[in-house]
Scaffold this active site. Structure first.
Site, mmCIF file in Angstrom:
data_model
loop_
_atom_site.group_PDB
_atom_site.id
_atom_site.type_symbol
_atom_site.label_atom_id
_atom_site.label_comp_id
_atom_site.label_asym_id
_atom_site.label_seq_id
_atom_site.Cartn_x
_atom_site.Cartn_y
_atom_site.Cartn_z
ATOM 1 N N GLU A 1 4.935 9.458 13.887
ATOM 2 C CA GLU A 1 4.823 8.683 12.639
ATOM 3 C C GLU A 1 5.067 9.607 11.457
ATOM 4 O OE1 GLU A 1 1.506 5.821 12.163
ATOM 5 O OE2 GLU A 1 1.334 6.496 10.095
ATOM 6 N N GLU B 1 -10.909 4.581 8.991
ATOM 7 C CA GLU B 1 -11.029 4.207 7.582
ATOM 8 C C GLU B 1 -11.538 2.775 7.418
ATOM 9 O OE1 GLU B 1 -7.132 5.216 5.938
ATOM 10 O OE2 GLU B 1 -7.779 7.286 5.668
ATOM 11 N N GLU C 1 3.844 9.050 -0.837
ATOM 12 C CA GLU C 1 2.456 9.005 -1.295
ATOM 13 C C GLU C 1 1.972 10.370 -1.779
ATOM 14 O OE1 GLU C 1 -0.309 7.676 1.685
ATOM 15 O OE2 GLU C 1 -2.046 7.989 0.376
ATOM 16 N N TRP D 1 -12.915 13.155 2.086
ATOM 17 C CA TRP D 1 -12.035 12.530 1.094
ATOM 18 C C TRP D 1 -12.046 13.318 -0.215
ATOM 19 C CZ3 TRP D 1 -12.732 6.421 1.558
ATOM 20 C CH2 TRP D 1 -12.126 6.017 2.772
ATOM 21 N N ASP E 1 -2.955 14.318 7.076
ATOM 22 C CA ASP E 1 -2.504 13.047 6.527
ATOM 23 C C ASP E 1 -1.262 13.201 5.655
ATOM 24 O OD1 ASP E 1 -2.363 10.436 5.815
ATOM 25 O OD2 ASP E 1 -4.321 10.333 4.823
ATOM 26 N N ASN F 1 -3.551 -1.537 7.557
ATOM 27 C CA ASN F 1 -4.847 -2.096 7.160
ATOM 28 C C ASN F 1 -4.627 -3.612 7.177
ATOM 29 O OD1 ASN F 1 -6.004 0.462 6.770
ATOM 30 N ND2 ASN F 1 -5.051 0.596 4.755
ATOM 31 N N GLU G 1 0.859 -1.188 0.000
ATOM 32 C CA GLU G 1 0.000 0.000 0.000
ATOM 33 C C GLU G 1 0.894 1.236 0.000
ATOM 34 O OE1 GLU G 1 -3.477 -0.354 2.251
ATOM 35 O OE2 GLU G 1 -3.828 1.803 2.419
ATOM 36 N N ARG G 2 0.674 2.077 -0.981
ATOM 37 C CA ARG G 2 1.464 3.309 -1.152
ATOM 38 C C ARG G 2 2.947 3.002 -1.375
ATOM 39 N NH1 ARG G 2 -3.105 5.527 -2.442
ATOM 40 N NH2 ARG G 2 -4.595 5.549 -0.748
ATOM 41 N N ARG H 1 -12.030 17.582 10.115
ATOM 42 C CA ARG H 1 -11.247 16.346 10.290
ATOM 43 C C ARG H 1 -9.958 16.619 11.070
ATOM 44 N NH1 ARG H 1 -8.764 12.682 5.349
ATOM 45 N NH2 ARG H 1 -6.991 11.884 6.517
ATOM 46 N N LYS I 1 -4.242 -0.060 13.937
ATOM 47 C CA LYS I 1 -5.103 0.970 13.343
ATOM 48 C C LYS I 1 -6.525 0.528 13.636
ATOM 49 C CE LYS I 1 -6.390 2.935 8.806
ATOM 50 N NZ LYS I 1 -5.966 3.125 7.399
#
Ligand code: BDP
Length: 718
Positions: free
Chosen positions: A404, A308, A410, A559, A382, A227, A184-185, A353, A304
């Site tokens: 983090e 999401e 990304e 989003w 993000d 995820n 992912e990414r 957000r 996580k």
């Protein structure tokens, strides 16, 4: 005659092949190329003489191997490393304090005080040799890499004295790697973890990965995606993980897993994953026990939850603390930790957000067990090209907060843009939270020194894949490197890190350094300029996040891009001031005052905190619209100047990487113009002002950019 010719051809061919192989980027910053200055090389040879590395642990063996490889390369002659004292030994590595030479010396106390990962390097006049010494073999390995860095960067070693210990206890890579090996990414190929062949096949890459990480002080790796897939917790996969852990252990690297909160249901057959239910608690206890039976130094879990679409304790009306503590209790007896992510936001909450993580976690400060970290992204949205620091830093004094950062690019140009991220990391680390008065930087919050937390840490979302050079872009290696160096020592400067990385990775040639270091150092600001200047954020294309998409609308509002830039005929920007969403209230008063005030707010964050009229007078004297144009145009112009600058280093480095970088710089130049044109044409619909005539005008209409559609962009499942 024929045979002679054939032999000559073979020799020549193998020379050419090794040369090509040698510079494909695989060796990263551990190339150990011969020291070019022959008198310096002679000095090193004389001083170092014979080398002894004491100790018989696996790590001591690894140090001997690394020393041999490095010194033979650097000094351009075979160098033997012994495990016992030889006559005329000029360099000695001690992997514990129990060796006669350092017994009773004043250094012994110091070495003890530097802790398990710290080390002392000194030129002992008494013993007439350079000593690299630590309480532990891992510390000695770190010291060895430091010493080798001095040689690789051609520093003087006469009379050296270096005392080092890390600022944080947990310095981790987070791999967003799936079990099917997609990442992912990820923009550098597939996952390096070959689960299918584990546990029996240990890829050489694992060892070189471990060497590279150890060389910059990284001491842990979360091998699976946030995820998460519960399968990784099954016995079948744990056996594979154990083999990987065995391979990484000699290098001081512990393995960690992401824990899918619903695993007790998905793989355990329980009807619930409610963290306060006995069966669930027992399931996790048993699972953790099983893991530690296979991997006695397992690091812990990264989670996580309720973010999401990921399951979490809130599915059962429990808090994040209930969930984290349940796992932490299971891990505590074995010394494991939980890293619970603060990256949560809920589309049902109609609030800004940027405020949600703080609102969720701040009230829980004090509720977490000692071995729980809250892992917080550097900024409140993000991983955008520029964000203010996350307001949680400084707001949860009773809880260790783990930083983090995203290393994988990304939102910062994927693997085709040369963007050196250290300045972005530093900007966050050096931000003053004012949580304990002036000087309470984010770096001090996370190193735990204010509260004396037992644990402290930094995580970086990895940019590593199966590409031969590991990271896709040769310069993306610098971001992996910089992350590790900063996790060890937040005080290092971006400039220092760029300098040492360039020298080790490419060459010590000062002409090269003088041209390329400034390119690296300004690349982050340049990228902000051509993507998201003046505090704009989250205006990238949907899903794959590659390229511009300020027009993205529809679906869940947070989003979309329009949610974040709020451009209208009056102006542009998200009003987070005290008359807007009040996100500024989450910062300590001194910071709040600055961000809240339109005039005092740093212009690079202006549109993050304020909705500003198009004709607002900026500090430059330009109105906002013209200033926006100025940033977009200067960023794109700088990107377009890079290929020419790079061309002036031709011949100073190997042809392979020279060409590789040049081609990527040409892509970056094109894409910077794409970002500039697409964004300005889109915003112009609202500003209704011309792009100043001094600039080259976009040659395509907005619709062209809006209609671009890309399939199979790397980093997402298509
Ligand atoms: C976002 C990424 C998404 C990650 C998420 C996270 O687009 O793929 O899963 O961050 O950090 O930026 O969990």
């Amino acid at each position: 005659m024929k045979i002679q010719k054939l032999l000559l051809t073979i020799v020549l061919l193998s020379f050419i092949l090794t040369k090509a192989d040698a510079e494909n980027g695989y060796d990263l910053w551990l190339r150990y190329a011969p020291v070019p200055d022959s008198s310096l090389c002679n000095d090193y040879s004389k001083k170092i003489g014979n080398v002894v590395v004491y100790g018989q642990t696996e790590t001591a063996l690894v140090i001997r191997e690394e020393m041999e490889k490095a010194l033979s390369g650097l000094l351009n002659k075979p160098v033997d490393i012994s495990d016992k004292e030889e006559t005329n030994c000029g360099l000695a590595v001690y992997t514990s304090v129990d060796f006669p030479d350092i017994n009773d010396s004043e250094e012994k106390m110091l070495i003890e005080n530097l802790g398990d990962e710290g080390y002392l390097i000194y030129d002992s006049k008494k013993l007439n040799k350079i000593i690299v010494a630590s309480k532990s073999d891992i510390g000695a390995l770190y010291g060895t890499f430091y010493f080798l860095r001095l040689l690789q960067t051609n520093q003087a070693i006469d009379g050296i004295r270096i005392e080092e210990k890390p600022k944080t206890t947990h310095r981790l890579l987070n791999h967003w790697d799936n079990l099917d090996r997609t990442v992912e990414r990820g923009y550098a190929g597939f996952s390096i973890w070959d689960w299918h062949k584990l546990p029996d096949f240990i890829d050489k890459r694992y060892i070189d990965y471990a060497r590279a990480n150890a060389s910059i002080g990284i001491n842990g790796t979360v091998v699976s995606n946030v995820n998460a897939n519960a399968l990784i917790l099954t016995t079948q996969y744990l056996n594979k993980l154990a083999a990987l852990a065995n391979a990484l252990r000699p290098y001081g690297i512990k393995v960690y897993l992401t824990a899918r909160f619903s695993a007790p249901v998905e793989t355990g057959g329980l009807p619930t994953a409610d963290p306060l239910t006995d069966d669930v608690i027992e399931w996790w206890n048993a699972k953790v026990k099983e893991i530690y039976t296979l991997i006695p130094d397992f690091g812990g879990f990264l989670v996580k939850a309720n973010s999401e679409g990921q399951p979490g304790p809130q599915n059962y009306n429990r808090t994040h603390a209930d969930g984290a503590n349940m796992l932490a209790k299971a891990l505590a007896p074995f010394g494991g930790v939980v890293m619970w992510r603060a990256f949560v936001y809920d589309h049902n909450v109609p609030d800004d957000r940027a405020k949600q993580a703080y609102n969720e976690f701040k009230p829980l400060d004090g509720d977490f067990l000692e071995n729980v970290f809250i892992q917080v992204k550097n900024g409140p949205i993000d991983f955008q090209p520029r964000e203010p620091f996350h307001p949680l830093f400084g707001a949860m004094p009773k809880t260790p907060l783990m930083m983090e950062f995203q290393i994988t690019q990304e939102y910062t140009g994927c693997a085709t843009h040369l963007v050196y991220l250290a300045p972005m990391y530093k900007e966050c680390l050096d931000s003053d939270t004012y949580s304990k008065g002036k000087g309470s930087t984010v770096a001090k919050v996370i190193d735990g020194s204010f509260e004396g937390h037992k644990y402290s840490g930094m995580a970086g979302v990895s940019n590593i894949g199966t590409d031969i050079n590991w990271t896709g872009h040769p310069f993306a290696q610098a971001n992996w490197y910089a992350f590790g160096r900063l996790a060890w020592n937040t005080d290092l400067t971006s400039e220092q890190i760029a300098d040492e990385w360039l020298r080790q990775t490419f060459t010590n040639d000062q002409n090269f350094i003088d041209i390329v270091k400034p390119i690296m150092l300004s690349s982050r600001e340049m990228m902000v300029d051509y993507m998201t200047p003046l505090g704009l954020h989250h205006i990238m294309a949907r899903n794959h996040h590659w390229g511009p998409g300020p027009w993205v609308t529809g679906g869940r509002p947070d989003w979309t891009s329009v949610y974040y830039h709020r451009a209208d005929t009056l102006g542009i920007g998200f009003d987070r001031s005290s008359t807007g969403s009040k996100a500024v209230d989450q910062y300590f008063p001194q910071v709040k005052e600055e961000f809240d005030n339109l005039v005092a707010c740093p212009e690079e964050l202006l549109l993050w905190f304020h909705h500003v009229p198009w004709d607002y007078k900026m500090r430059s004297g330009n109105i906002l619209w013209d200033e926006l144009c100025h940033h977009y145009y200067s960023g794109a112009a700088e990107a377009n100047a890079m290929p020419e600058k790079w061309k002036s280093v031709e011949g100073l480095i190997d042809e392979e990487r020279y060409e590789h970088v040049l081609q990527l710089l040409n892509i970056q130049a094109k894409e910077a113009v794409w970002w500039r044109n697409a964004c300005l044409l889109y915003f112009q619909q609202f500003s209704k002002r011309p792009i100043p005539t001094k600039y080259e005008q976009p040659d395509k209409p907005l619709e062209y950019y809006q209609n671009l559609n890309f399939r199979y962009v790397p980093g997402i499942k298509n």
